[in-house]
Design a protein around this motif. Structure first.
Motif, PDB file in Angstrom:
ATOM      1  N   UNK A  44       0.826  -1.217   0.000  1.00 47.13           N
ATOM      2  CA  UNK A  44       0.000   0.000   0.000  1.00 47.13           C
ATOM      3  C   UNK A  44       0.858   1.264   0.000  1.00 47.13           C
ATOM      4  N   UNK A  45       0.372   2.280  -0.699  1.00 49.13           N
ATOM      5  CA  UNK A  45       1.047   3.571  -0.708  1.00 49.13           C
ATOM      6  C   UNK A  45       2.229   3.659  -1.647  1.00 49.13           C
ATOM      7  N   UNK A  46       2.411   2.665  -2.500  1.00 45.51           N
ATOM      8  CA  UNK A  46       3.558   2.657  -3.415  1.00 45.51           C
ATOM      9  C   UNK A  46       3.200   3.300  -4.743  1.00 45.51           C
ATOM     10  N   UNK A  47       2.263   2.715  -5.444  1.00 47.06           N
ATOM     11  CA  UNK A  47       1.845   3.232  -6.732  1.00 47.06           C
ATOM     12  C   UNK A  47       1.192   2.151  -7.566  1.00 47.06           C
ATOM     13  N   UNK A  48       0.788   2.546  -8.746  1.00 48.19           N
ATOM     14  CA  UNK A  48       0.166   1.637  -9.706  1.00 48.19           C
ATOM     15  C   UNK A  48       0.794   1.936 -11.055  1.00 48.19           C
ATOM     16  N   UNK A  49       1.136   0.890 -11.785  1.00 47.77           N
ATOM     17  CA  UNK A  49       1.677   1.081 -13.138  1.00 47.77           C
ATOM     18  C   UNK A  49       0.946   0.154 -14.091  1.00 47.77           C
ATOM     19  N   UNK A  50       0.674   0.652 -15.283  1.00 49.55           N
ATOM     20  CA  UNK A  50       0.088  -0.182 -16.323  1.00 49.55           C
ATOM     21  C   UNK A  50       0.422   0.412 -17.684  1.00 49.55           C
ATOM     22  N   UNK A  51       0.259  -0.418 -18.710  1.00 51.33           N
ATOM     23  CA  UNK A  51       0.494   0.051 -20.073  1.00 51.33           C
ATOM     24  C   UNK A  51      -0.742  -0.244 -20.912  1.00 51.33           C
ATOM     25  N   UNK A  52      -0.911   0.561 -21.937  1.00 49.10           N
ATOM     26  CA  UNK A  52      -2.013   0.404 -22.877  1.00 49.10           C
ATOM     27  C   UNK A  52      -1.409   0.418 -24.281  1.00 49.10           C
ATOM     28  N   UNK A  53      -1.817  -0.528 -25.114  1.00 48.95           N
ATOM     29  CA  UNK A  53      -1.354  -0.544 -26.503  1.00 48.95           C
ATOM     30  C   UNK A  53      -1.989   0.604 -27.274  1.00 48.95           C
ATOM     31  N   UNK A  54      -1.180   1.255 -28.094  1.00 49.42           N
ATOM     32  CA  UNK A  54      -1.651   2.391 -28.884  1.00 49.42           C
ATOM     33  C   UNK A  54      -1.701   2.002 -30.353  1.00 49.42           C
ATOM     34  N   UNK A  55      -2.792   2.327 -31.008  1.00 48.68           N
ATOM     35  CA  UNK A  55      -2.924   2.043 -32.435  1.00 48.68           C
ATOM     36  C   UNK A  55      -2.274   3.107 -33.298  1.00 48.68           C
ATOM     37  N   UNK A  56      -2.254   4.339 -32.798  1.00 43.79           N
ATOM     38  CA  UNK A  56      -1.738   5.436 -33.605  1.00 43.79           C
ATOM     39  C   UNK A  56      -1.147   6.499 -32.692  1.00 43.79           C
ATOM     40  N   UNK A  57       0.005   7.026 -33.100  1.00 44.33           N
ATOM     41  CA  UNK A  57       0.654   8.103 -32.357  1.00 44.33           C
ATOM     42  C   UNK A  57       1.163   9.120 -33.359  1.00 44.33           C
ATOM     43  N   UNK A  58       0.844  10.376 -33.134  1.00 40.62           N
ATOM     44  CA  UNK A  58       1.348  11.463 -33.969  1.00 40.62           C
ATOM     45  C   UNK A  58       1.882  12.551 -33.051  1.00 40.62           C
ATOM     46  N   UNK A  59       2.850  13.303 -33.545  1.00 39.14           N
ATOM     47  CA  UNK A  59       3.351  14.444 -32.807  1.00 39.14           C
ATOM     48  C   UNK A  59       4.546  14.185 -31.913  1.00 39.14           C
ATOM     49  N   UNK A  60       5.084  12.989 -31.934  1.00 43.42           N
ATOM     50  CA  UNK A  60       6.278  12.714 -31.127  1.00 43.42           C
ATOM     51  C   UNK A  60       7.505  13.275 -31.819  1.00 43.42           C
ATOM     52  N   UNK A  61       8.444  13.709 -31.011  1.00 41.99           N
ATOM     53  CA  UNK A  61       9.720  14.207 -31.541  1.00 41.99           C
ATOM     54  C   UNK A  61      10.435  13.047 -32.233  1.00 41.99           C
ATOM     55  N   UNK A  62      10.905  13.243 -33.469  1.00 40.76           N
ATOM     56  CA  UNK A  62      11.628  12.166 -34.161  1.00 40.76           C
ATOM     57  C   UNK A  62      12.927  11.820 -33.422  1.00 40.76           C
ATOM     58  N   UNK A  63      13.268  10.546 -33.461  1.00 31.77           N
ATOM     59  CA  UNK A  63      14.513  10.099 -32.838  1.00 31.77           C
ATOM     60  C   UNK A  63      15.688  10.480 -33.706  1.00 31.77           C
ATOM     61  N   UNK A  64      16.794  10.787 -33.050  1.00 36.07           N
ATOM     62  CA  UNK A  64      18.017  11.162 -33.782  1.00 36.07           C
ATOM     63  C   UNK A  64      18.939   9.966 -33.859  1.00 36.07           C
TER      64      UNK A  64
END
Length: 111
Positions: free
Chosen positions: A91-111
């Motif tokens: 208790x009191x630590x946190x919660x983590x989860x992930x969700x699959x994304x079908x589409x992502x726009x607007x992210x900074x391109x990787x160098x």
């Protein structure tokens, strides 16, 4: 791509988590100040004030971290979070989860 969501109750660990993300190649996240439902009910809704004992140990504020990550970074990110925070079932630590994304726009391109 995945959306990693961490509701961080141990806010003193925020900087360490963000530094760890950088080290494993996660370079972007959004951090939102948040409050848990239990805190709101026990502190701000009079009818539930008698239930404060149910939320003992709950922190009044937390941070919600949102990060869009590559699928291959998921296991490494979760391992990092568990290494820093310890057992998330405590208790009191946190919660983590992930969700699959079908589409992502607007992210900074990787160098």
């Amino acid at each position: 791509m995945k959306l990693l969501i961490l509701i961080l109750n141990k806010v003193e660990k925020l900087e360490e988590i963000l530094e760890g993300f950088i080290e494993i190649g996660i370079s972007g996240a959004t951090i939102i100040d948040s409050i848990g439902m239990g805190h709101v009910l026990s502190e701000e809704v009079p009818i539930f004030a008698g239930l404060r004992f149910m939320f003992a140990g709950a922190r009044p504020h937390n941070k919600t971290i949102l990060s869009v990550i590559k699928d291959e970074k998921e296991a490494e990110a979760l391992a990092l979070i568990k290494k820093i925070l310890g057992d998330l079932n405590e208790p009191g630590t946190g919660i983590v989860f992930t969700i699959s994304l079908d589409r992502v726009e607007g992210l900074k391109p990787e160098i």
